[in-house]
Design an enzyme around this catalytic site. Structure first.
Site, mmCIF file in Angstrom:
data_model
loop_
_atom_site.group_PDB
_atom_site.id
_atom_site.type_symbol
_atom_site.label_atom_id
_atom_site.label_comp_id
_atom_site.label_asym_id
_atom_site.label_seq_id
_atom_site.Cartn_x
_atom_site.Cartn_y
_atom_site.Cartn_z
ATOM 1 N N HIS A 161 0.828 -1.221 0.000
ATOM 2 C CA HIS A 161 0.000 0.000 0.000
ATOM 3 C C HIS A 161 0.859 1.266 0.000
ATOM 4 O O HIS A 161 1.368 1.651 1.066
ATOM 5 C CB HIS A 161 -0.903 0.000 1.241
ATOM 6 C CG HIS A 161 -1.998 -1.006 1.155
ATOM 7 N ND1 HIS A 161 -3.237 -0.714 0.639
ATOM 8 C CD2 HIS A 161 -2.021 -2.308 1.492
ATOM 9 C CE1 HIS A 161 -3.992 -1.803 0.669
ATOM 10 N NE2 HIS A 161 -3.278 -2.782 1.189
ATOM 11 N N LYS A 365 -12.016 15.885 4.808
ATOM 12 C CA LYS A 365 -11.930 16.637 6.069
ATOM 13 C C LYS A 365 -10.785 17.664 6.086
ATOM 14 O O LYS A 365 -10.986 18.817 6.428
ATOM 15 C CB LYS A 365 -11.719 15.634 7.211
ATOM 16 C CG LYS A 365 -11.892 16.217 8.557
ATOM 17 C CD LYS A 365 -13.334 16.152 8.944
ATOM 18 C CE LYS A 365 -13.619 16.696 10.295
ATOM 19 N NZ LYS A 365 -15.044 16.552 10.616
#
Ligand code: XMP
Length: 576
Positions: A161, A365
């Site tokens: 990842h 956010k």
């Protein structure tokens, strides 16, 4: 560019990372028809929990691989590439989770990186035969095919990842892919989007006004502020519901922020007696949540009707952000929050009538915070830790009957039950108290002892831990007030010391364990996290911890102070 979602928890993290590089990225289902992707500069296939061999597992539309668009498959994304071209995936039984070392071969994808890299692995299946035209770009000790690429077709796959911080060269890999390989041009700066967002609000509103339920959180306040800028103070109104479950000074803080933005377009609805009355005898976490949810519905409906906000002159504004709009990527919490707010019949009706404006639905956010800064909102608001909608009610634990602590081989078993999470299931178990704040030991015990999902250390106490008792207790006004004082005290010390800025969240919890004279105790739960879905319990610097415990033990009714040592999983952040 687009990130194709295969159901993994990291999908939104990938899109966020790409946006941090200044490239706009959205999230689309992985089987999106190729016609809809044809204009993309680049595509990334996210990781996901599925196996390509499971019936109904997410796959690409066959045409996507033939589009000629640069493509990067991450984890399950790499397996899809191998499986849908002519490579092969080996079904795994054990799986590999955690840090690994990648030995890599030179490739445009790895430009600027040394030959051995720390990477983060999380997979079961793995590719065991390359598709034709591909070459091997990297291996680890346990995963021989950990990176693959076809430079001619500009298709690459990574078993690890790159979007998580544990992959140290991850940002460089993503940069190489979007800039060097896919020739993307910087096109994304959240604050530059403000004029576009304002225009969208004006178009949606027409000559109508916008009404908000303000929570004092970052999202709804930024959404309100941008509407104010688009429409002017006469056409935007916000109401804040005071549930009586908020922290000390919260209502005044929110009032101060909103009044300074626009005088007269903000009201507070006092619903303290309704909420506290309904909650007086509730003890079970789910019962508390249900009552609070239903009370919110009733109060919001009353406000909508009495303020005539359901009439044709008004539309509703909400601070929904991007991850909330996408089912598979939204956290469970996001779903929960949504059902709370969207359940009100009046809001449902407004949505059906296309009378809902959500100015932040394109943003993450961190980007909402950037918009807030560009709009001139104070840091004290934008840098606030997340705070749960049900407020102190889920940090004030209740218990049915009188009970004693039980000695075990590891410490003391305290029969106060708290909510935890294992896999996708919820647990509701006892707490174990150990002698020292040893996080590694706590993890080991929580994994071993099926009776507990949480391990705490006693930092200071008026009585020996073994003498503490658990008392029958409710969500009384008095206990909420004790918690409010303890929370305010911890917040002040944490803020003044600068510790608050180093952590994600710092819940302070009241538990009904103590002595007859001092029937409650405080649990400190400082944690670090990226998105709240997983979290690491963190230590408190010893000087600060002593200051806090001393001040907390001086509060009336407080017998002891504990530090929660439990990571999420197996503990949740809130105790409920
Ligand atoms: P848990 O306890 O599930 O919390 O690990 C994850 C994050 O979500 C917050 N939280 C909530 N936020 N309404 C909210 O607005 C809620 O009902 C709610 N419940 C939990 C929690 O504070 C943490 O940041």
């Amino acid at each position: 560019m687009s990130v194709l979602d295969t159901g993994g928890q990291y999908c939104h993290l990938i899109a966020r990372r790409v946006r941090e590089l200044g490239i706009y990225a959205n999230v689309l289902p992985c089987d999106t028809p190729p016609e809809r992707l044809a204009k993309c500069r680049a595509l990334i296939i996210s990781g996901g929990p599925a196996s390509v061999y499971a019936p109904g597992s997410p796959l690409l539309h066959p045409g996507t691989l033939a589009l000629g668009i640069p493509l990067l498959g991450i984890c399950y994304g790499q397996q899809i590439i191998a499986h849908q071209l002519d490579g092969h995936v080996e079904p795994g039984t054990k799986g590999e989770y955690g840090l690994a070392h990648l030995d890599l071969s030179p490739s445009p994808l790895f430009a600027g990186l040394a030959g051995r890299q720390q990477v983060w692995m999380s997979h079961r299946d793995q590719v065991d035969r390359l598709p034709s035209g591909f070459r091997l770009l990297g291996s680890t000790d346990t995963c021989p095919i950990a990176a693959i690429g076809d430079d001619a077709r500009r298709i690459y796959g990574l078993q690890f990842h790159p979007e998580v911080v544990q992959t140290l060269g991850g940002r460089q890999i993503l940069e190489n892919f979007v800039f060097a390989i896919a020739s993307c041009v910087r096109d994304w700066e959240p604050a530059h989007q403000l004029p576009v967002v304002e225009e969208q609000i004006r178009a949606m509103a027409g000559d109508r006004s916008v009404f908000f339920f303000a929570s004092g959180g970052v999202d709804s306040t930024v959404a309100y502020t941008v509407c104010l800028r688009a429409l002017g103070p006469e056409r935007v109104h916000a109401t804040y519901v005071d549930t009586g479950l908020m922290r000390e000074g919260e209502t005044e803080f929110v009032r101060g922020v909103f009044e300074s933005l626009a005088k007269g377009s903000f009201t507070v609805a006092d619903a303290r007696q309704e909420f506290l009355g309904q909650l007086a005898t509730a003890r079970d976490p789910e019962a508390k949540r249900l009552i609070i949810g239903e009370e919110f519905v009733a109060v919001q409906q009353r406000i909508l009707e009495s303020g005539h906000y359901l009439d044709g002159d008004w539309i509703l504004g909400q601070g929904t952000i991007y991850p909330d709009t996408i089912e598979s990527g939204g956290t469970k919490q996001a779903d929960l929050i949504k059902t709370h707010h969207n359940r009100v019949a009046g809001i449902q009706k407004l949505m059906e009538q296309n009378r809902l404006v959500e100015p932040l639905r394109e943003f993450y956010k961190d980007e909402v915070r950037q918009l807030g800064r560009a709009l001139g909102l104070p840091d004290a608001l934008l840098d606030r830790h997340p705070f749960p909608g049900p407020g102190l009610a889920i940090r004030c634990l209740c218990h049915g009957e009188h009970a004693k602590l039980e000695k075990t081989e590891d410490g003391w078993l305290m029969p106060v039950r708290t909510v935890g999470v294992q896999g996708d299931s919820r647990t509701y178990r006892a707490v174990l108290v150990i002698g020292e704040p040893d996080h590694a030991l706590a993890t080991e015990i929580a994994n071993r002892d099926a009776r507990v999902n949480r391990v705490v250390a006693c930092l200071a106490s008026h009585a020996p831990v073994g003498d503490l008792q658990v008392f029958p207790s409710n969500l009384s006004e008095q206990r909420l007030e004790t918690l409010r004082q303890a929370d305010a005290l911890v917040r002040r010390l944490s803020d003044e010391s600068g510790y608050d800025r180093t952590i994600w969240q710092f819940p302070v919890v009241l538990i009904p364990a103590g002595t007859p004279e001092r029937p409650d105790s405080i649990v400190l739960r400082p944690i670090d996290s990226v998105d709240g879905m997983t979290a690491t319990a963190t230590a408190i610097p010893s000087g600060l911890a002593s200051e806090m415990t001393e001040a907390l033990l001086a509060l009336p009714g407080i017998a002891a102070v504990f530090l929660d040592l439990t990571h999420k999983p197996p503990g949740t952040i809130e105790w409920e």
